[in-house]
Design a protein around this motif. Structure first.
Motif, PDB file in Angstrom:
ATOM      1  N   ALA A  61      37.572  61.145  55.539  1.00 20.80           N
ATOM      2  CA  ALA A  61      38.961  60.883  55.362  1.00 20.80           C
ATOM      3  C   ALA A  61      39.409  60.190  56.657  1.00 20.80           C
ATOM      4  O   ALA A  61      39.210  60.610  57.742  1.00 20.80           O
ATOM      5  N   GLY A  62      40.583  59.388  56.261  1.00 23.43           N
ATOM      6  CA  GLY A  62      41.165  58.866  57.458  1.00 23.43           C
ATOM      7  C   GLY A  62      40.451  57.382  57.678  1.00 23.43           C
ATOM      8  O   GLY A  62      40.923  56.547  58.489  1.00 23.43           O
ATOM      9  N   GLY A  63      39.370  57.196  57.050  1.00 21.24           N
ATOM     10  CA  GLY A  63      38.856  55.868  57.310  1.00 21.24           C
ATOM     11  C   GLY A  63      39.158  54.731  56.319  1.00 21.24           C
ATOM     12  O   GLY A  63      40.114  55.021  55.690  1.00 21.24           O
ATOM     13  N   SER A  64      38.481  53.911  56.283  1.00 19.20           N
ATOM     14  CA  SER A  64      38.742  52.600  55.617  1.00 19.20           C
ATOM     15  C   SER A  64      37.755  51.855  54.867  1.00 19.20           C
ATOM     16  O   SER A  64      36.413  51.959  55.215  1.00 19.20           O
ATOM     17  N   LEU A  65      38.003  51.366  53.621  1.00 21.06           N
ATOM     18  CA  LEU A  65      36.974  50.530  53.093  1.00 21.06           C
ATOM     19  C   LEU A  65      37.572  49.272  52.554  1.00 21.06           C
ATOM     20  O   LEU A  65      38.979  49.205  52.145  1.00 21.06           O
ATOM     21  N   ARG A  66      36.829  48.306  52.242  1.00 19.41           N
ATOM     22  CA  ARG A  66      37.525  46.939  51.586  1.00 19.41           C
ATOM     23  C   ARG A  66      36.639  46.717  50.552  1.00 19.41           C
ATOM     24  O   ARG A  66      35.303  46.548  50.557  1.00 19.41           O
ATOM     25  N   LEU A  67      37.323  47.030  49.300  1.00 17.41           N
ATOM     26  CA  LEU A  67      36.548  46.321  47.833  1.00 17.41           C
ATOM     27  C   LEU A  67      36.641  45.035  47.520  1.00 17.41           C
ATOM     28  O   LEU A  67      37.876  44.397  48.133  1.00 17.41           O
ATOM     29  N   SER A  68      35.788  44.395  47.071  1.00 16.72           N
ATOM     30  CA  SER A  68      35.679  43.005  46.494  1.00 16.72           C
ATOM     31  C   SER A  68      35.631  42.914  45.171  1.00 16.72           C
ATOM     32  O   SER A  68      34.858  43.671  44.509  1.00 16.72           O
ATOM     33  N   CYS A  69      36.183  41.864  44.312  1.00 16.89           N
ATOM     34  CA  CYS A  69      36.051  41.806  43.171  1.00 16.89           C
ATOM     35  C   CYS A  69      35.859  40.210  42.868  1.00 16.89           C
ATOM     36  O   CYS A  69      36.870  39.577  42.954  1.00 16.89           O
ATOM     37  N   ALA A  70      34.495  39.978  42.443  1.00 19.27           N
ATOM     38  CA  ALA A  70      34.238  38.480  42.514  1.00 19.27           C
ATOM     39  C   ALA A  70      34.137  38.169  41.195  1.00 19.27           C
ATOM     40  O   ALA A  70      33.696  38.950  40.167  1.00 19.27           O
ATOM     41  N   ALA A  71      34.544  36.920  40.910  1.00 20.62           N
ATOM     42  CA  ALA A  71      34.610  36.522  39.338  1.00 20.62           C
ATOM     43  C   ALA A  71      33.932  35.229  39.081  1.00 20.62           C
ATOM     44  O   ALA A  71      33.576  34.529  40.011  1.00 20.62           O
ATOM     45  N   SER A  72      33.247  35.069  37.948  1.00 18.71           N
ATOM     46  CA  SER A  72      32.233  34.202  37.456  1.00 18.71           C
ATOM     47  C   SER A  72      32.887  33.689  36.168  1.00 18.71           C
ATOM     48  O   SER A  72      33.222  34.648  35.299  1.00 18.71           O
ATOM     49  N   GLY A  73      32.434  32.450  35.492  1.00 21.57           N
ATOM     50  CA  GLY A  73      32.556  32.112  34.279  1.00 21.57           C
ATOM     51  C   GLY A  73      33.707  31.111  34.314  1.00 21.57           C
ATOM     52  O   GLY A  73      33.933  30.161  33.531  1.00 21.57           O
TER      53      GLY A  73
END
Length: 121
Positions: free
Chosen positions: A13-25
């Motif tokens: 708790a209090g931390g960070s994350l970065r999510l990625s969403c890569a597209a193809s097609g």
């Protein structure tokens, strides 16, 4: 368009994350991008969205001020920077693409598999 979410994990708790969403097609730049999440026993809920043309963003009240959605059309990717994470942010996060940025998941035509985010206390 095929979508692949990544970047989840276990964080305190209090931390960070970065999510990625890569597209193809197909190029992601012509679509609005959205992030949704679903916790066990709960319904899927909207988290954040970004339009394809102007880059306008919308957020759920629960994440406003803590999460930031952005996109890099050169890399066909949409990101979700999550700061000041709380235990209640624990969920499976998935990304979606549609013609217009909306809170309603029905507005999105393409969905990727999720990535798990777990926030410990």
């Amino acid at each position: 368009v095929q979508l692949q979410a990544s970047g989840g994990g276990l964080v305190q708790a209090g931390g960070s994350l970065r999510l990625s969403c890569a597209a193809s097609g197909r190029t992601f730049s012509r679509y609005a991008g959205g992030w949704f999440r679903q916790a066990p026993g709960k319904e899927r809920e909207f988290v954040a969205g970004i339009s394809w043309r102007s880059g306008n963003t919308i957020y759920a009240n629960s994440v406003k001020g803590r999460f930031t959605i952005s996109r890099d059309n050169a890399y066909n990717t949409v990101y979700l920077q999550m700061n000041s994470l709380k235990t209640e942010d624990t969920a499976n996060y998935c990304c979606a693409a549609g013609d217009r940025v909306k809170y309603d998941p029905l507005a999105y035509d393409y969905w990727g598999q999720g990535t798990q985010v777990t926030v410990s206390s």
